[in-house]
Design an enzyme around this catalytic site. Structure first.
Site, PDB file in Angstrom:
ATOM      1  N   TRP A 193      69.476  58.113  73.783  1.00 11.99           N
ATOM      2  CA  TRP A 193      69.376  56.072  73.609  1.00 11.99           C
ATOM      3  C   TRP A 193      67.201  55.681  74.097  1.00 11.99           C
ATOM      4  O   TRP A 193      67.522  55.073  73.694  1.00 11.99           O
ATOM      5  CB  TRP A 193      69.079  55.367  74.896  1.00 11.99           C
ATOM      6  CG  TRP A 193      69.072  55.487  76.184  1.00 11.99           C
ATOM      7  CD1 TRP A 193      68.405  57.020  76.710  1.00 11.99           C
ATOM      8  CD2 TRP A 193      68.886  54.423  77.090  1.00 11.99           C
ATOM      9  NE1 TRP A 193      67.998  56.839  78.324  1.00 11.99           N
ATOM     10  CE2 TRP A 193      67.886  55.443  78.338  1.00 11.99           C
ATOM     11  CE3 TRP A 193      68.612  52.762  77.418  1.00 11.99           C
ATOM     12  CZ2 TRP A 193      67.780  54.651  79.216  1.00 11.99           C
ATOM     13  CZ3 TRP A 193      68.255  52.783  78.087  1.00 11.99           C
ATOM     14  CH2 TRP A 193      67.870  53.506  79.790  1.00 11.99           C
ATOM     15  N   ASP A 194      66.917  57.429  73.949  1.00 13.94           N
ATOM     16  CA  ASP A 194      65.195  56.877  74.042  1.00 13.94           C
ATOM     17  C   ASP A 194      64.728  56.010  72.855  1.00 13.94           C
ATOM     18  O   ASP A 194      63.786  55.567  72.744  1.00 13.94           O
ATOM     19  CB  ASP A 194      64.297  58.571  73.635  1.00 13.94           C
ATOM     20  CG  ASP A 194      64.681  59.197  74.707  1.00 13.94           C
ATOM     21  OD1 ASP A 194      65.812  59.059  75.957  1.00 13.94           O
ATOM     22  OD2 ASP A 194      64.433  59.848  76.035  1.00 13.94           O
ATOM     23  N   GLU A 238      70.329  57.284  86.535  1.00 16.31           N
ATOM     24  CA  GLU A 238      71.007  58.181  86.536  1.00 16.31           C
ATOM     25  C   GLU A 238      71.567  59.162  88.006  1.00 16.31           C
ATOM     26  O   GLU A 238      72.210  60.072  88.561  1.00 16.31           O
ATOM     27  CB  GLU A 238      70.865  59.393  85.558  1.00 16.31           C
ATOM     28  CG  GLU A 238      71.049  59.065  84.092  1.00 16.31           C
ATOM     29  CD  GLU A 238      70.177  60.332  83.081  1.00 16.31           C
ATOM     30  OE1 GLU A 238      70.612  59.612  81.840  1.00 16.31           O
ATOM     31  OE2 GLU A 238      69.889  61.149  83.575  1.00 16.31           O
ATOM     32  N   LYS A 275      66.686  56.536  90.150  1.00 16.40           N
ATOM     33  CA  LYS A 275      65.314  57.485  89.022  1.00 16.40           C
ATOM     34  C   LYS A 275      64.830  56.358  88.016  1.00 16.40           C
ATOM     35  O   LYS A 275      63.772  57.390  87.834  1.00 16.40           O
ATOM     36  CB  LYS A 275      66.700  58.435  88.099  1.00 16.40           C
ATOM     37  CG  LYS A 275      66.396  59.019  86.948  1.00 16.40           C
ATOM     38  CD  LYS A 275      67.224  60.283  86.834  1.00 16.40           C
ATOM     39  CE  LYS A 275      66.457  61.175  86.211  1.00 16.40           C
ATOM     40  NZ  LYS A 275      67.479  61.912  84.712  1.00 16.40           N
ATOM     41  N   GLN A 276      65.306  55.698  87.554  1.00 18.56           N
ATOM     42  CA  GLN A 276      64.605  54.541  86.435  1.00 18.56           C
ATOM     43  C   GLN A 276      64.849  53.736  86.143  1.00 18.56           C
ATOM     44  O   GLN A 276      65.809  53.179  87.008  1.00 18.56           O
ATOM     45  CB  GLN A 276      64.732  55.914  85.058  1.00 18.56           C
ATOM     46  CG  GLN A 276      66.197  55.931  84.370  1.00 18.56           C
ATOM     47  CD  GLN A 276      66.341  56.744  83.625  1.00 18.56           C
ATOM     48  OE1 GLN A 276      66.527  57.911  84.069  1.00 18.56           O
ATOM     49  NE2 GLN A 276      66.701  56.547  82.220  1.00 18.56           N
TER      50      GLN A 276
END
Length: 761
Positions: free
Chosen positions: A360-361, A487, A599-600
């Site tokens: 998906w980046d 995640e 995580k992000q």
């Protein structure tokens, strides 16, 4: 990074010592979207992590599970190392140039970001006292996707006589891997099979094929050399290294330059088609070799001049940041697929991390850069997604749902993620792709793309969401058992990012259908008939987006990242050693999943992508809370937090996140650049400038700007392409200027004020 001298356009590498050599191979990698090669030296050295990669050239093997279940991904896809065609050995009187053993002075190389050309120079003194100046220039052509050209010049300083050059095609060795790090490539049981190698007049050809994916590859070279005495072909044993070289003895004269130009060619196709195409492709290669090196150098300069005219960002006030942002933009254009059949891997074409997979980046981080600077490239990336739509439909069917579900990680279009809680469960991938389609359509007004490709992708992924969503009385439509961008929280109910993005997508679909109905009734009827869209189905899409459940914790005054997140125990950050980050390398998922730890960027990412969903107060309250429990263990994270921090006026925090993002690779901040660049982070640094300091948002097809420049810079300038216009934005601490460079007058919004841009000349 040690041994690097960095300025605005030139990155110079001191090769007097080979410290940090593996890392520099990534920095000096060259590519054109079709293929790429790491920045190793032509003659190689023992420390190298060699790698040449062709975009989407991969092999497969069965994933072996200790305990499998229905619907698990079946096959690995791994981007293969292909033959190294840049190998050139130089020897004088039997002594071979060896950068680790030979007597060498003034050894350095430069990467020119303006042209993508690497220039290397050194002086070599042999053990018998002979001295020669050696220069090489290397480029991978942006205009001719199959071609790499190397120009080698030799100037003997104190002798005349003979020099031997051995130039050929070398089988790449498999690189060492870290089995404990899921971010780097796993090793296939086999490597690429070179099944034939031969010479045809002045041309050397190696033919390779994969074991399972039915792909074949041609690697070919032609050496053009001055003052040839004699030349012959040398083949190595297939049971050992399977290499092929042309050994050329040349006559040199003291203080006169002698040149070799090496042309290298890569082409792949399905193996059964490749055999029929070889003669035609070799003919094409011969035609390319009729031009001298200067022709391709000039072509390269023209391509990059045009590219930088659209894409350059000028920063006044910090030379390191200026160089870093240009370096990042440079690697984006190098690595991105441009033919509609390929995409851009997480490591680009600079290393084998993540096995060359597309994530998906692309849509969330990379495509925004190209939409606003080079929309034709953005279109090609979306066309790739269309090319794998049939496999996305197959995947949804396998999962027992209607419509289409795109793979979380893939090359060929099939799901390749063996760990489904952080793979297939991230169904937001559909909405991420559709978000990019919406933004592309708004920026370009490309109705033909929407009708021929975009609508079908939008419809089929929306059918998946409609089938996957459940109506829960008292809540509305819920999306349960999924994983959002974070995640560290897997298989949750109602991940807010996912729910908001699905709602946004469904509204886009309904609005697009309504616009067709209002503007072109025949087209409206044709497209509904073609895809069997009933009014009842449209009403369902509308009902879902109007009644999508979003978790809100009234007691805490926060939007929940998901239904359970705010009820978990907060991770013990205070007593977690620094060396235990990233957490995924040091703790079992069950330990991580039960805590409040992120995580992000997840909910914070929603604030950037769909800003109209949040009030300022909601952004501030939720950012303040979620930032404290985010580890930024992913390189995709800090750029997003930096953008929102800037919007909220947290200038120091915003700059810190931006600096960490923009310097990730050039300064090797994560100590893993030897495995390849971080493409999403590179694209994120562009977003930090345009969406962060520039405050640009696209809302309902209108550009909004809320500039906020940090005190580290005096001025920032960039250009945006929008609806056939080019707009130049110049931001200073106390003012922002907008210039309509080309196109018709247009209305934008600056700090809430509607202004009209008029072309003055």
């Amino acid at each position: 990074m040690n041994n690097l001298n960095i300025n605005n356009w030139i990155i110079k590498h001191n090769l007097e010592t080979l410290d940090y050599y593996s890392e520099s191979e990534t920095i000096f990698a060259q590519a054109n979207g079709y293929f790429g090669t790491r920045g190793t030296l032509e003659e190689g050295c023992s420390q190298e992590i060699e790698g040449t990669f062709v975009n989407a050239f991969y092999d497969t093997e069965e994933i072996v599970y200790g305990e499998a279940a229905y619907g698990y991904a079946k096959n690995r896809q791994t981007q293969l190392l292909v033959p190294n065609s840049k190998t050139i050995y130089i020897s004088i009187d039997g002594e071979v140039l060896d950068v680790e053993k030979s007597i060498i002075e003034n050894h350095s190389r430069e990467l020119d970001l303006k042209t993508g050309i690497i220039n290397r120079s050194l002086k070599w003194r042999t053990n018998t006292g002979k001295e020669v100046l050696i220069n090489t220039e290397r480029l991978i052509s942006m205009e001719y996707e199959n071609l790499m050209a190397i120009n080698l010049s030799l100037k003997p300083l104190n002798f005349s006589g003979e020099i031997n050059i051995k130039s050929g095609i070398k089988r790449d060795k498999l690189n060492d891997i870290d089995e404990n790090d899921p971010r780097v490539s796993g090793e296939l049981k086999y490597s690429l099979n070179i099944y034939d190698k031969y010479c045809e007049k002045d041309l050397i050809i190696a033919k390779s094929k994969t074991n399972n994916s039915n792909l074949g590859l041609i690697t070919s070279i032609i050496n053009k050399v001055d003052n040839v005495i004699d030349r012959e072909i040398e083949k190595s044993d297939e049971s050992t290294d399977n290499n092929i070289y042309e050994s050329i003895n040349i006559k040199v004269v003291e203080n006169e330059v002698c040149n070799l130009t090496k042309y290298c060619y890569y082409y792949f196709d399905k193996q059964d088609r490749l055999e029929n195409e070889i003669d035609h492709k070799i003919k094409d290669f011969r035609e390319l070799c009729k031009n001298n090196y200067g022709y391709y150098k000039e072509s390269q300069e023209k391509y990059y001049n045009k590219f930088w005219e659209n894409s350059d960002i000028v920063i006044d006030g910090d030379n390191e940041i200026q160089a870093a942002i240009r370096f990042n933009i440079f690697h984006l254009i190098q690595s991105v697929g441009k033919n509609g059949k390929t995409n851009i891997a997480a490591k680009g074409l600079t290393g084998d991390g993540y096995e060359g997979h597309y994530f998906w980046d692309t849509e969330t981080y990379v495509i925004p850069h190209f939409i606003y600077t080079n929309p034709d490239i953005a279109k090609k990336l979306l066309e790739y997604r269309y090319s794998i739509l049939s496999k996305a439909k197959d995947r949804a069917k396998e999962m027992s749902y209607k419509g289409a579900l795109y793979p979380w990680r893939t090359i060929c279009g099939e799901e390749s993620s063996a760990y489904y809680p952080a793979g297939t469960a991230q169904i937001h991938i559909n909405a991420d792709i559709m978000y990019s389609i919406k933004k592309y359509y708004e920026v370009t007004e490309d109705l033909e793309f929407m009708i021929s490709k975009g609508f079908e992708m939008l419809l089929e992924t929306s059918r998946f969401y409609a089938d996957y969503s459940d109506y829960i009385e008292g809540r509305g439509y819920c999306i349960n058992g999924v994983t959002g961008p974070d995640e560290y929280c897997a298989l949750v109910n109602n991940n807010t990012y996912t729910n908001m993005m699905v709602r946004y997508q469904l509204k886009f679909l309904v609005d697009f259908i309504e616009s067709l109905k209002a503007n072109d009734k025949k087209l409206y009827n044709d497209i509904l008939s073609k895809f069997n869209v009933k009014i009842k189905e449209i009403k369902l899409f509308e009902d879902i987006y109007k009644n999508m459940y979003i978790h809100y914790d009234e007691e805490k005054g926060l939007i929940g990242q998901d239904d359970a997140f705010l009820n978990k125990k907060v991770w013990d950050f205070k007593n977690t050693p620094k060396e235990n980050y990233p957490l995924l390398l040091n703790y079992h998922p069950m330990v991580i999943y039960k805590h409040q730890v992120i995580k992000q960027a997840d909910l914070i990412l929603s604030m950037l992508l769909i800003p109209e969903n949040f009030t300022y107060e909601e952004k501030k309250a939720n950012f303040d809370y979620y930032e404290k429990v985010t580890t930024h263990d992913s390189s995709l994270s800090e750029c997003i937090h930096g953008i929102i921090a800037n919007e909220l006026g947290y200038e120091d925090m915003s700059y810190k996140f931006f600096e960490n993002t923009v310097k990730t690779d050039l300064y090797d901040l994560h100590n893993n650049v030897k495995n390849g660049v971080h493409i999403a982070s590179m694209a994120g640094s562009w977003q930090c400038i345009v969406f962060g300091f520039g405050g640009m948002r696209q809302i309902d097809g209108v550009l909004h700007f809320n500039p906020r420049l940090c005190d580290k810079f005096n001025k920032i300038e960039f250009k945006i392409r929008f609806k056939g216009r080019v707009i130049k934005v110049s931001i200073e601490r106390d003012k922002t200027d907008y210039q309509l460079v080309s196109g018709k007058n247009i209305t934008i919004v600056n700090n809430g004020e509607v202004i009209e841009l008029v072309k003055l000349f």
